[in-house]
Design a protein around this motif. Structure first.
Motif, PDB file in Angstrom:
ATOM      1  N   UNK A 221      31.411  27.281  19.449  1.00 48.93           N
ATOM      2  CA  UNK A 221      32.446  26.781  18.552  1.00 48.93           C
ATOM      3  C   UNK A 221      32.697  27.694  17.371  1.00 48.93           C
ATOM      4  N   UNK A 222      33.442  27.185  16.423  1.00 47.65           N
ATOM      5  CA  UNK A 222      33.829  27.934  15.236  1.00 47.65           C
ATOM      6  C   UNK A 222      34.944  27.204  14.517  1.00 47.65           C
ATOM      7  N   UNK A 223      35.342  27.757  13.370  1.00 46.83           N
ATOM      8  CA  UNK A 223      36.411  27.115  12.613  1.00 46.83           C
ATOM      9  C   UNK A 223      37.756  27.218  13.327  1.00 46.83           C
ATOM     10  N   UNK A 224      37.991  28.338  13.977  1.00 50.15           N
ATOM     11  CA  UNK A 224      39.255  28.522  14.683  1.00 50.15           C
ATOM     12  C   UNK A 224      39.155  27.908  16.078  1.00 50.15           C
ATOM     13  N   UNK A 225      40.126  27.054  16.397  1.00 49.56           N
ATOM     14  CA  UNK A 225      40.160  26.442  17.714  1.00 49.56           C
ATOM     15  C   UNK A 225      40.845  27.371  18.704  1.00 49.56           C
ATOM     16  N   UNK A 226      40.304  27.508  19.923  1.00 46.48           N
ATOM     17  CA  UNK A 226      40.933  28.391  20.907  1.00 46.48           C
ATOM     18  C   UNK A 226      42.253  27.814  21.390  1.00 46.48           C
ATOM     19  N   UNK A 227      43.226  28.683  21.546  1.00 41.60           N
ATOM     20  CA  UNK A 227      44.536  28.285  22.050  1.00 41.60           C
ATOM     21  C   UNK A 227      44.779  29.008  23.372  1.00 41.60           C
ATOM     22  N   UNK A 228      44.642  28.314  24.511  1.00 40.27           N
ATOM     23  CA  UNK A 228      44.870  28.973  25.809  1.00 40.27           C
ATOM     24  C   UNK A 228      46.252  29.588  25.862  1.00 40.27           C
ATOM     25  N   UNK A 229      46.310  30.808  26.355  1.00 44.90           N
ATOM     26  CA  UNK A 229      47.582  31.532  26.369  1.00 44.90           C
ATOM     27  C   UNK A 229      48.400  31.261  27.628  1.00 44.90           C
ATOM     28  N   UNK A 230      47.738  30.893  28.709  1.00 49.62           N
ATOM     29  CA  UNK A 230      48.449  30.643  29.971  1.00 49.62           C
ATOM     30  C   UNK A 230      47.520  29.884  30.886  1.00 49.62           C
ATOM     31  N   UNK A 231      48.101  29.355  31.962  1.00 51.71           N
ATOM     32  CA  UNK A 231      47.281  28.610  32.913  1.00 51.71           C
ATOM     33  C   UNK A 231      46.240  29.513  33.553  1.00 51.71           C
ATOM     34  N   UNK A 232      46.628  30.728  33.935  1.00 54.10           N
ATOM     35  CA  UNK A 232      45.730  31.734  34.498  1.00 54.10           C
ATOM     36  C   UNK A 232      44.868  31.173  35.621  1.00 54.10           C
ATOM     37  N   UNK A 233      45.475  30.436  36.512  1.00 53.84           N
ATOM     38  CA  UNK A 233      44.734  29.913  37.654  1.00 53.84           C
ATOM     39  C   UNK A 233      44.594  31.010  38.706  1.00 53.84           C
ATOM     40  N   UNK A 234      43.371  31.465  38.998  1.00 57.73           N
ATOM     41  CA  UNK A 234      43.212  32.513  40.000  1.00 57.73           C
ATOM     42  C   UNK A 234      43.511  31.981  41.390  1.00 57.73           C
ATOM     43  N   UNK A 235      43.692  32.918  42.296  1.00 53.72           N
ATOM     44  CA  UNK A 235      43.925  32.514  43.680  1.00 53.72           C
ATOM     45  C   UNK A 235      42.672  31.870  44.253  1.00 53.72           C
ATOM     46  N   UNK A 236      42.874  30.901  45.103  1.00 57.05           N
ATOM     47  CA  UNK A 236      41.740  30.226  45.724  1.00 57.05           C
ATOM     48  C   UNK A 236      41.030  31.179  46.681  1.00 57.05           C
ATOM     49  N   UNK A 237      39.703  31.067  46.811  1.00 60.32           N
ATOM     50  CA  UNK A 237      38.983  31.922  47.759  1.00 60.32           C
ATOM     51  C   UNK A 237      39.551  31.763  49.161  1.00 60.32           C
ATOM     52  N   UNK A 238      39.886  32.885  49.774  1.00 57.96           N
ATOM     53  CA  UNK A 238      40.507  32.844  51.101  1.00 57.96           C
ATOM     54  C   UNK A 238      39.492  32.882  52.229  1.00 57.96           C
ATOM     55  N   UNK A 239      38.353  33.507  51.980  1.00 56.00           N
ATOM     56  CA  UNK A 239      37.351  33.628  53.030  1.00 56.00           C
ATOM     57  C   UNK A 239      36.455  32.397  53.069  1.00 56.00           C
ATOM     58  N   UNK A 240      36.054  32.036  54.279  1.00 55.19           N
ATOM     59  CA  UNK A 240      35.148  30.915  54.481  1.00 55.19           C
ATOM     60  C   UNK A 240      33.736  31.475  54.678  1.00 55.19           C
ATOM     61  N   UNK A 241      32.816  31.038  53.834  1.00 54.01           N
ATOM     62  CA  UNK A 241      31.454  31.561  53.908  1.00 54.01           C
ATOM     63  C   UNK A 241      30.583  30.619  54.723  1.00 54.01           C
ATOM     64  N   UNK A 242      29.482  31.155  55.194  1.00 50.59           N
ATOM     65  CA  UNK A 242      28.478  30.329  55.849  1.00 50.59           C
ATOM     66  C   UNK A 242      27.844  29.428  54.794  1.00 50.59           C
ATOM     67  N   UNK A 243      27.842  28.116  55.008  1.00 56.43           N
ATOM     68  CA  UNK A 243      27.241  27.232  53.988  1.00 56.43           C
ATOM     69  C   UNK A 243      25.820  27.614  53.620  1.00 56.43           C
TER      70      UNK A 243
END
Length: 419
Positions: A221-243
């Motif tokens: 934390x801190x005195x200044x509150x964070x202000x998200x600049x964008x959604x910035x949602x990365x692409x979902x993982x495309x590869x399927x891994x062995x559990x």
């Protein structure tokens, strides 16, 4: 004296315009203590100052220290014995005293030291995997908190837009009332809708500030509150891994390996060690010297470490059960995240391509019809409410998509990708 045919303005119209204008000035966006922060910066800050990661790193250092200690041999022992002095008769003095100086060494038998080293190294491996799990969990928390804060900032913007539209509608309603085309109740209803919009702005701002504090808490934390600049949602993982390669399963496997190594270590402790000593004995009476040799070994009559062996076997059984549960959990979390992502993307596509355009068009038609006298104020308010609901649902769908991507990324995390 005014003409009897001239309709007087609603008595609250002037005060309403002044009050709403003052409220509008108070709803200016932005915060004096807001600090724009990207998702990458948020992840970096959390990784640098997270108490959870600091504790996990300390656990790794402690395990490394124990592994180092496990490789040491027992120290030799230096012994000194003085006999036959300060007694009675001829042994009243020290003239016939005998002193023995010896060095003893305990020799570990049964593979104790290698077993101890293997168990300690297994604990190091497990501690490092716990650190990787803690890092992956923290990254998911940051992604979720960042997406939540960004969604709340969007909700604040939406609430302000809703207030602007409600204020504009209140102005139109007042003008129609003044022109005698609507009863005074219409202006009062429009003003009520505008004031309700003010309440939504205040509630959205409070939720946004809470989300900002929750995000900042992840790095202290801190005195200044964070202000998200964008959604910035990365692409979902495309590869399927062995559990079995999932991070949580790898940790469970490491804990099984540790428990197996501990069982072997406890079994070796049931085997006795041999202590060998060699020294020199001096006979003061004759001033002669002789060598002394000794060997000792405990008799395993009562304590054969059997209780610790039973406990270690039980812990191994529990570790194996947790590994099976972790494997099943990894499969379930991956499937749940994939299903949530598909649902959120389908919902978002529907809202963007169909629901929102139709709701915007319905508001346009209702407003134009209200201005022309073809529709009532309630028709416009219904159309506005439908548009507000659709736009709020779009923000929620975007948030759910971001959270589903974060959950899927976490579920498919492997040991290599978590470094």
């Amino acid at each position: 004296m005014p003409s009897p045919n001239r309709r007087l303005p609603h008595p609250a119209a002037g005060a309403a315009a002044i009050t709403l204008a003052a409220i509008l000035a108070m709803l200016a966006p932005g915060s004096a203590f807001a600090e724009p922060v990207t998702l990458a910066e948020a992840l970096s800050r959390a990784a640098a100052s997270s108490p959870t990661l600091a504790a996990a790193e300390a656990d790794v250092a402690a395990a490394v220290g124990r592994a180092q200690q496990a490789g040491f041999r027992p120290n030799p022992e230096l012994g000194l014995e003085i006999e036959n002095f300060a007694g009675t008769g001829g042994f009243s003095g020290v003239d016939d005293a005998e002193s023995t100086l010896s060095v003893g060494q305990r020799f570990e038998l049964g593979g104790k030291r290698p077993a101890r080293e293997r168990a300690a190294q297994a604990e190091v491996d497990a501690a490092r995997l716990r650190l990787a799990v803690a890092r992956a969990d923290l990254e998911q928390q940051v992604r979720d908190a960042y997406a939540e804060a960004y969604a709340d900032s969007r909700r604040v913007e939406l609430a302000r837009d809703q207030f602007m539209r409600a204020d504009n509608l209140q102005t139109i309603a007042t003008e129609l009332v003044d022109a005698g085309r609507e009863p005074p109740l219409r202006a009062l209803r429009a003003r009520t809708a505008a004031l309700e919009a003010v309440g939504r702005v205040r509630a959205a701002e409070a939720e946004y500030a809470e989300a900002q504090r929750a995000l900042a808490a992840l790095w202290g934390g801190g005195e200044e509150l964070p202000e998200p600049t964008a959604a910035e949602t990365p692409a979902a993982p495309s590869s399927v891994i062995d559990p079995a390669s999932a991070l949580d399963v790898r940790l469970a496997e490491a804990e099984v390996a540790t428990s197996v190594a501990v069982v072997e270590r406890e079994r070796t402790l049931s085997r006795p060690d041999v202590t060998v000593s060699v020294g020199a004995r001096q006979f003061r009476g004759t001033d002669d010297t002789a060598l002394v040799f000794g060997a000792s070994m405990p008799i395993g009559l009562f304590d054969r470490n059997q209780g610790n062996i039973v406990a270690a076997n039980a812990e191994r059984t529990g570790a194996e059960a947790r590994r099976n549960a972790a494997l099943a959990g990894a499969i379930r979390r991956t499937r749940d995240a994939q299903a949530a992502l598909r649902t959120a993307e389908a919902q978002l596509a529907f809202l963007e391509t169909q629901a929102e355009p139709e709701a915007i068009e319905a508001v346009r038609i209702a407003r134009e019809g209200f201005s022309a006298g073809r529709f009532t104020l309630l028709d416009v308010l219904d159309a506005e409410e439908a548009l507000n609901t659709v736009q709020a649902d779009m923000i929620t769908a975007e948030l759910e998509r971001a959270q589903a991507v974060a959950a899927l990324t976490r579920a498919t995390e492997t040991e290599g990708s978590a470094q």
